[in-house]
Scaffold this motif. Structure first.
Motif, PDB file in Angstrom:
ATOM      1  N   ILE A 302       0.733  -1.322  -0.267  1.00 45.23           N
ATOM      2  CA  ILE A 302       0.083  -0.096   0.278  1.00 45.23           C
ATOM      3  C   ILE A 302       1.192   1.372   0.078  1.00 45.23           C
ATOM      4  CG2 ILE A 302      -1.638   1.482   1.103  1.00 45.23           C
ATOM      5  CD1 ILE A 302      -2.920  -1.289   2.478  1.00 45.23           C
ATOM      6  N   LEU A 306       1.153   3.922  -2.603  1.00 43.22           N
ATOM      7  CA  LEU A 306       1.077   5.174  -2.414  1.00 43.22           C
ATOM      8  C   LEU A 306       2.242   6.153  -3.342  1.00 43.22           C
ATOM      9  CD1 LEU A 306      -0.066   6.019   0.752  1.00 43.22           C
ATOM     10  CD2 LEU A 306      -1.733   5.422  -1.564  1.00 43.22           C
ATOM     11  N   GLN A 442      -5.059   7.894  -3.471  1.00 42.67           N
ATOM     12  CA  GLN A 442      -4.619   8.130  -2.089  1.00 42.67           C
ATOM     13  C   GLN A 442      -5.228   8.776  -0.438  1.00 42.67           C
ATOM     14  OE1 GLN A 442      -1.740  10.909  -4.140  1.00 42.67           O
ATOM     15  NE2 GLN A 442      -0.439   9.685  -4.004  1.00 42.67           N
ATOM     16  N   THR A 444      -8.054   8.239   0.180  1.00 44.94           N
ATOM     17  CA  THR A 444      -8.984   6.370   0.717  1.00 44.94           C
ATOM     18  C   THR A 444      -7.745   5.824   1.551  1.00 44.94           C
ATOM     19  OG1 THR A 444     -10.549   6.669  -0.946  1.00 44.94           O
ATOM     20  CG2 THR A 444      -9.976   4.463   0.073  1.00 44.94           C
ATOM     21  N   CYS A 445      -6.581   5.758   0.834  1.00 43.77           N
ATOM     22  CA  CYS A 445      -5.760   5.299   2.768  1.00 43.77           C
ATOM     23  C   CYS A 445      -5.579   5.696   3.631  1.00 43.77           C
ATOM     24  CB  CYS A 445      -4.347   4.871   0.870  1.00 43.77           C
ATOM     25  SG  CYS A 445      -5.110   3.621   0.122  1.00 43.77           S
ATOM     26  N   SER A 446      -5.188   6.814   3.100  1.00 40.05           N
ATOM     27  CA  SER A 446      -4.814   7.787   4.369  1.00 40.05           C
ATOM     28  C   SER A 446      -6.094   7.646   5.238  1.00 40.05           C
ATOM     29  CB  SER A 446      -4.392   9.470   3.916  1.00 40.05           C
ATOM     30  OG  SER A 446      -3.158   9.161   3.071  1.00 40.05           O
ATOM     31  N   SER A 685      -0.074   5.287   8.940  1.00 38.85           N
ATOM     32  CA  SER A 685      -0.952   6.273   8.354  1.00 38.85           C
ATOM     33  C   SER A 685      -0.432   7.738   8.583  1.00 38.85           C
ATOM     34  CB  SER A 685      -2.424   6.064   9.602  1.00 38.85           C
ATOM     35  OG  SER A 685      -1.986   6.588  10.922  1.00 38.85           O
ATOM     36  N   ALA A 688       1.385   7.617   4.981  1.00 42.93           N
ATOM     37  CA  ALA A 688       0.759   7.395   3.696  1.00 42.93           C
ATOM     38  C   ALA A 688      -0.529   8.736   3.667  1.00 42.93           C
ATOM     39  CB  ALA A 688      -0.851   6.381   4.402  1.00 42.93           C
ATOM     40  N   ALA A 743     -13.034   5.012   2.116  1.00 42.36           N
ATOM     41  CA  ALA A 743     -12.663   4.984   2.437  1.00 42.36           C
ATOM     42  C   ALA A 743     -13.425   4.351   4.403  1.00 42.36           C
ATOM     43  CB  ALA A 743     -11.930   5.392   3.525  1.00 42.36           C
TER      44      ALA A 743
END
Length: 803
Positions: A302, A306, A442, A444-446, A685, A688, A743
């Motif tokens: 992940i 990113l 990007q 969404t992952c954060s 996090s 990210a 997310a």
């Protein structure tokens, strides 16, 4: 040609320092994370892969089904380990081992006691035929044949006899004491495995030595019913033999020696030696958790994705500035393949620079994560494995990150490019569409990472505030030798009780709350019917209640007799009593004795909050207890009290090395893995968000720079700074909104999975979802807003003077 590609690539990189810095920083973070995770995963998979014919070596495991409950065990009944070749056909070699816990080592010739040490193993005479070693002195054929023989590893031999040569060590006597003593003579010395192994013991004592021990019955050498993880069996099968064919022979053997009742069942399976480290590893090493390793690999992927998305996003946005360069190259005869190679070479140089910088980041990560890394873990940057990984990884990363921007740049129409036509005529722009979607991915992952961190943190806070049903403050404990002389235990308790800072002393088999679980079957007559129930049990004494602050809600405390027991309120409910008072005085049959319920305690958490409170039976059996718990008086000097109690312990048990520890530290360790998960998720996090913000910083600075003329015209026509900021920011608000929606669904799924392992847990904290989304939105708008504000401050006359 290749040299020319890289020369031009280097010049272009130096020409765009700001964009290059963003690329290098983002990619170096991704590479360092992936490189460290690769080494952790490779380390876990390296155990016991080097044995000759290792693909033919298996561990025999056991699975017992009793009253519908499944009990897996890496061990086997002791008799099976000794008779496997007689009972099961098609076995080339076998070796039976019995791992001992920390063992007191004595050297009679030197009149020295080395204290308790790990790494002592009872092994059958064929051990070194299944697991060959390089011999310093001695041979595998004779070393473990006779009783009271021992083979030492080279490292252990030097620590036991530092001033003797290997030839002088042979014949030396060593006394091993673990509930019983074995006096063994050194018959050989073997070299330490240079590779990682779960079989790296220091002392290999001949299995036949058990016959010389006074208390050999504790090994259950004739019992087919008793299964312990200490007794393990490894077999080597011939080539082209299917291990499942051997497994098919075990049922007949089990039925021959064990009579199973009802649906109860006993099965054995063949586990490859390569899998031992991932399940129940031998006690010298902590087993590797495949779930955690897979999670780390996903996490690394992940972070790297990113970083790649950043690269693609920024490069496709900047591609428009290189349109004239592409037009000139094509006009002078350059083809699309050459242009693609040129732009890929630029990506490769950036990846190489990022890789070099990532080495420094790996060292920083190692320091930050030292508590999370396996014991003995090292990173050898210049090993063939790591060099091969870095080369393959760099090429793959170059392709993943650079191929799309290279293709975009390579397909520009030279006529349109040289005319300055930078935008396509149609309404739909795939490049803009892609950049928006990459930005959504990007963030969404954060957002998902931030939500998970907050959920885990909330659950940990909830558990720290949860009432345990007992008093964990100012309680200390220490272990005494198992089945020690009761007179010595009573003397030790008495000496502790005489200290002014001690309120009470209890002698039990386990702490009031721990991760260990022991169960028994109880037969209780209720309303003229007999009920059999499996319950948790603890061995306690009469001081247990006062020392641990447990409350008796019905009846009274026991008086240290075997026929009196305490039960908890869950026990009362399980058996169907109307109330705790009704259960008091009830008798039942357990372990050959009729027992009477003397009192009922409150439902305290004898296990972690992951487990529901189970029916609990508390019995007085001091011969199987080995743990002393001490309750200190309020206001006592804790440091002084510990020093004094450790001194008393050393006087009573001079050969032991244990010290008093705090109960509340044990409780805190229940959730150590969850705290590590929170910290890892928090760090992830942060990375990210950092990578996403780096990309947003570079992308917004470029896109806003492309709109400076538009901003200037709007200001000339009367637009305010606020209106300009809203105009620029509203697109990003929409993108963050879409990212938040996606997310939230992802985070809800994983948060629900995490919370499901707890019997006592928080409700799904949806408010934290909103807070996470708002946090990322504020960060995003701050970055975009600063760029938009700077652009809006530019004098329109400067921007529009060339129009």
């Amino acid at each position: 040609m290749l040299k020319n590609y890289f020369k031009i690539a280097w010049r272009n990189i130096l020409r765009n320092k700001f964009r290059t810095a963003i690329h290098v920083l983002g990619l170096s973070i991704g590479i360092s994370i992936c490189f460290l995770i690769f080494n952790v995963v490779f380390h876990a998979h390296s155990f016991d892969k080097f044995h000759p014919d290792g693909d033919r070596i298996f561990r025999v495991t056991t699975q017992s089904i009793y009253r519908g409950n499944i009990y897996p065990n890496p061990g086997v009944p002791f008799p099976l380990g000794e008779q496997i070749e007689e009972e099961i056909s098609g076995i080339e070699e076998s070796t039976h081992i019995y791992t001992l816990s920390e063992t007191i080592i004595g050297i009679p010739s030197r009149d020295t006691n080395l204290g308790r040490q790990k790494g002592v193993l009872l092994a059958s005479e064929d051990f070194f035929k299944v697991f060959p070693r390089e011999w310093v002195i001695g041979s595998e054929d004779q070393a473990l044949v006779k009783p009271n023989s021992t083979v030492l590893s080279e490292e252990t031999a030097k620590s036991y006899f530092p001033d003797l040569s290997p030839e002088e060590i042979i014949g030396q006597e060593i006394v091993y004491f673990n509930q019983d003593s074995i006096s063994a003579v050194v018959t050989g010395i073997v070299k330490t495995y240079p590779e990682n192994s779960d079989l790296e013991f220091g002392s290999f004592v001949s299995m036949s030595s058990i016959e010389t021990m006074k208390n050999k019955s504790r090994f259950n050498i004739d019992s087919w019913d008793a299964v312990t993880s200490n007794s393990q069996l490894f077999v080597k099968i011939p080539e082209n033999v299917d291990p499942s064919s051997l497994e098919s022979e075990f049922p007949a053997m089990v039925s021959k020696y064990i009579e199973m009742e009802g649906d109860d069942e006993r099965t054995h399976a063949m586990q490859p030696i390569s899998e031992v480290h991932f399940t129940d590893a031998l006690y010298l090493n902590q087993p590797a958790n495949r779930l955690i390793l897979n999670g780390l690999m996903i996490l690394g992927a992940i972070i790297l994705v990113l970083a790649c998305l950043n690269f693609i996003n920024l490069e496709t946005a900047h591609a428009i500035n290189r349109a004239k360069e592409v037009g000139i190259r094509k006009t002078l005869g350059g083809n699309r393949a050459q242009l693609t190679n040129q732009f890929l070479s630029e990506t490769f140089v950036i990846v190489l620079v990022a890789t070099v910088i990532s080495f420094g980041l790996v060292e920083i990560l190692k320091v930050l994560s030292k508590d999370y890394l396996p014991e003995g873990f090292q990173v050898n940057y210049f090993s063939w494995v790591n060099l091969g990984f870095l080369l393959a990884f760099s090429i793959l990363l170059t392709f993943l990150a650079g191929i799309y921007p290279a293709l975009i740049l390579g397909k520009y129409d030279p006529q349109r490019a040289l005319k300055g036509e930078r935008t396509q005529t149609g309404k739909f722009s795939f490049g803009i569409f892609l950049r928006k979607n990459l930005t959504v991915i990007q963030f969404t992952c954060s957002i998902a990472f931030v939500i998970m961190v907050l959920v885990v943190n909330s659950q940990l806070r909830f558990m720290s505030q949860q009432e345990m049903g007992f008093d964990k403050e100012a309680v200390m404990y220490v272990s005494t030798p198992f089945r020690d002389e009761l007179n010595r235990v009573e003397t030790f308790k008495e000496r502790l009780s005489q200290e002014s800072f001690v309120r009470g002393v209890s002698f039990t088999d386990d702490l009031v709350s721990s991760n260990s679980y022991s169960s028994v079957e109880v037969e209780l007559a209720v309303d003229s019917t007999t009920q059999n129930l499996e319950v948790q049990n603890k061995l306690i004494d009469s001081a247990f209640v006062a020392v641990n602050g447990v409350k008796i809600i019905a009846g009274k405390n026991i008086s240290n007799t075997a026929d009196q027991v305490l039960v908890n309120n869950a026990f009362v409910k399980k058996y169907g009593f109307a109330n705790p008072e009704e259960a008091v005085g009830q008798s039942f049959y357990y372990d050959g004795i009729t027992r009477v319920i003397q009192g009922v305690t409150n439902d305290f958490h004898s296990l972690s909050l992951r487990s529901e409170i189970k029916p609990l039976l508390m019995v007085y059996e001091p011969e199987y207890s080995s743990l002393i718990s001490v309750k200190l008086e309020k206001g006592s000097d804790i440091r002084m009290a510990k020093e004094k109690m450790d001194q008393l312990y050393k006087e009573m048990y001079p050969l032991e090395s244990s010290e008093f520890k705090f109960l509340d530290e044990v409780i805190a360790k229940f959730y150590e893995d969850d705290q590590k998960l929170r910290n890892v998720m928090g760090f992830s996090s942060f990375l990210a968000i950092l990578i996403s913000c780096l990309g947003l910083f570079g992308l917004s600075s470029f896109t806003i720079a492309q709109r400076t003329k538009e901003i200037g015209i709007r200001k000339v026509l009367g637009a305010t700074i606020t209106q300009v900021l809203v105009l620029i920011s509203r697109e990003y608000v929409l993108l963050i909104g879409i990212a938040f929606a996606i997310a939230s669904g992802i985070a809800w799924f994983f948060a629900n999975q995490f919370l499901s392992i707890y019997a006592f847990k928080i409700n799904m904290p949806y408010g934290l979802f909103v807070i996470s989304g708002l946090f990322i939105l504020i960060v995003c708008l701050t970055i975009v807003g600063l760029h938009a504000f700077n652009a809006s401050q530019t004098n329109p006359a400067k921007v529009l003077k060339d129009e």
